[in-house]
Structure formats: C-alpha cells, structure tokens
Design an enzyme around this catalytic site. Structure first.
Site, PDB file in Angstrom:
ATOM      1  N   ALA A  34      18.525  31.495 102.720  1.00  0.00           N
ATOM      2  CA  ALA A  34      17.801  30.508 103.248  1.00  0.00           C
ATOM      3  C   ALA A  34      16.411  30.778 103.773  1.00  0.00           C
ATOM      4  CB  ALA A  34      18.568  30.032 104.632  1.00  0.00           C
ATOM      5  N   LYS A  35      15.416  30.081 103.907  1.00  0.00           N
ATOM      6  CA  LYS A  35      14.197  30.347 104.163  1.00  0.00           C
ATOM      7  C   LYS A  35      14.032  31.095 105.291  1.00  0.00           C
ATOM      8  CE  LYS A  35      12.138  26.513 101.632  1.00  0.00           C
ATOM      9  NZ  LYS A  35      11.862  25.024 101.880  1.00  0.00           N
ATOM     10  N   ARG A  36      15.044  30.943 106.221  1.00  0.00           N
ATOM     11  CA  ARG A  36      14.792  31.627 107.557  1.00  0.00           C
ATOM     12  C   ARG A  36      15.228  33.168 107.379  1.00  0.00           C
ATOM     13  NH1 ARG A  36      17.324  27.189 108.450  1.00  0.00           N
ATOM     14  NH2 ARG A  36      15.860  25.654 109.021  1.00  0.00           N
ATOM     15  N   ASP A  37      15.600  33.450 106.292  1.00  0.00           N
ATOM     16  CA  ASP A  37      16.036  34.741 106.031  1.00  0.00           C
ATOM     17  C   ASP A  37      14.802  35.745 105.736  1.00  0.00           C
ATOM     18  OD1 ASP A  37      19.187  34.170 104.522  1.00  0.00           O
ATOM     19  OD2 ASP A  37      18.748  34.762 106.514  1.00  0.00           O
TER      20      ASP A  37
END
Ligand code: GLU
Length: 272
Positions: free
Chosen positions: A245-248
């Site tokens: 995910a982009k948060r990673d």
C-alpha cells in the site's frame, strides 16, 4: 494501430515497487506511453508527491509524453459527463452517510451484503426520493435496461471476453457514487472521461481494479466513448504476501534508490 497506454498515479504518497511494476508494464505495452496525475481529491494530494513521481519514473528510465494530464484541471469535463447521464435519467441524488448505509445493510435480509468496487452494494435508500442535493449515484437498473449487456476484452489476468448482464451489474456493482458531494466527481467517472480524452487503447493497471472495469465500460457506453482493451496485471506483494500500500513508506522507490539500488535491481525485485 498504435497502442496507447498510460500510468495514472494519485500523488497521495511515495511510489513503491507496485507502482514501478505498473508503470513499467504500461510503458512496455504501449507504442505511446502517457502519464495522468489523478488528483481530484485535492485534500489528499501533495505537490511534493507529484514531483517525486516524475523523479522516480525518470530514474526508472521511463519517458512519457507531455503535457501530463491533471485531473484537477478537468472538473468541468467530468461535470459535463455527469450532466449527460442525468439528462438520460440515469442518476439520482443521495444523502446517505456511510453509517446510514451500514445500518440499512444490517437490517435483516437474505445473505450477506455484496461488496462492490467501492464497498458494500448500496441498498437504494435514496433512489426514489427525488432529492436535489447530495452525492450523485448511478441508477444501475435503468442504465442496464438501456444497454442490456456490457462486454470487454481482458488480456491480463483472467483473459477473454467478459460479459455482464443486468442482474450481475446490480448484484456486483449497484448504484455507485459517480460524484462525491465534496469533489463533484469520482474516480470512476474521471477515469472513463480521461481514458477516452487521452485516446488510451489499452488500460493496464493492477488486478485490484478489475472489479471496477464493468462499471467503466458501462459508463463508456452511456457516454458514447470507445472501450479500450483491459490488461489487469498481478499485484506486487511483500514477503508476507501482503499487497503493498502507499503507506508502506519502507518500500518506497526513493528509499531503494537512496540505498544504492539500480533500476535493474527494481526490475528484478518486481519479477521483470
Ligand atoms: N489512480 C489509480 C491508482 O493510483 C489508478 C487508476 C487506474 O489505473 O485506472 O491506483
């Protein structure tokens, strides 16, 4: 005919390996490769992320045509498409909150609520209320009464011609939101208008977006736009099998680059 592909990131976070794979697949499959910045949700988009997108893609060795299309500059075009659907009697306003929808769906009913591309299938609470404000939803039953069937060619995961009749469209997609109250459009409407405006002949994107594709094809047909070929590709997962995910941030391309990785290393990491 020249194959025209695109990469369409939202500048809401750093690009990670999954984005690199998506961009490389798109560029590889296109004779012309276009870039589109999907920034309709201005509250979540950051200019710094957009700059980083150009840096990361350039570092990977990709080249794209300019000018780059920005969705934030195209809101009147999405409104025009929405007006066109409204004029055909295919939309209605809705004032339900997420909580309202959850409550309606938890009322006793047969079977578990179906999940569509945007979450639970909308139970239709506002469909016949004749509201004049709120989010704008598609009246799926009416749209399908007009079209009968939607069909498209998939060349990626699950290849073949995919066909959806009215029952399946209502069951698996339903009355989705075409225009959010806050931004006046939606991913679905914008992507359809823009793929046509950019002359995209083959949409390449992650398999996570495959469930939205019948909806996109339906909107193309209602708006008189061409239907491209769809090529949904595998998703890049971490070592635990979890989708990136982009948060990673730990897996951001910029981080690999800073640690000395080369574009060839990135290709290897995503299995290219
Ligand atoms: N903007 C979407 C994303 O960042 C991609 C949309 C598409 O390729 O259709 O996941």
């Amino acid at each position: 005919m020249a194959r025209v592909t695109r990469f369409a990131p939202s500048p809401t976070g750093p690009l990670h390996l999954g984005h690199a794979y998506a961009a490389l697949v798109a560029a590889e499959r296109g004779d012309r490769f276009l870039l589109r910045i999907e920034d309709i949700d201005q509250a979540r988009c950051r200019w710094a992320y957009e700059v980083a997108i150009y840096q990361d893609l350039g570092w990977l060795g990709l080249r794209w045509e300019v000018p780059v299309l920005h969705q934030s500059a195209r809101l009147p075009l999405y409104q025009a498409a929405l007006d066109r659907l409204a004029a055909q009697g295919l939309t209605y306003h809705c004032t339900c909150s997420r909580g309202d929808i959850r409550a309606a769906l938890s009322a006793p009913q047969e079977g578990a609520p179906m999940i569509g591309p945007d979450g639970p299938i909308y139970p239709g609470t506002c469909r016949d209320k004749g509201l004049t404000e709120g989010a704008v939803r598609l009246n799926m039953a009416r749209a399908m009464a007009r079209l009968g069937e939607v069909a498209y060619l998939e060349t990626g995961t699950d290849p073949g011609t995919h066909r959806f009749d009215a029952a399946r469209m209502s069951h698996e997609i339903g009355d989705v939101v075409l225009a959010r109250r806050d931004i006046g459009t939606s991913y679905h409407l914008a992507v359809v208008v823009d793929d046509a405006a950019q002359g995209i002949t083959e949409v390449t994107r992650g398999a996570d977006l495959a469930p939205a594709t019948p909806l996109h094809v339906l909107l193309q047909q209602l708006l008189g736009l061409p239907t491209p070929i769809y090529h949904h590709h595998r998703l890049i997962r971490d070592s635990q099998g979890k989708r990136l995910a982009k948060r990673d941030d730990a897996r951001a391309l910029a981080k690999y680059r800073a640690e000395g990785a080369t574009p060839a290393d990135i290709c290897r990491m995503v299995g290219l």
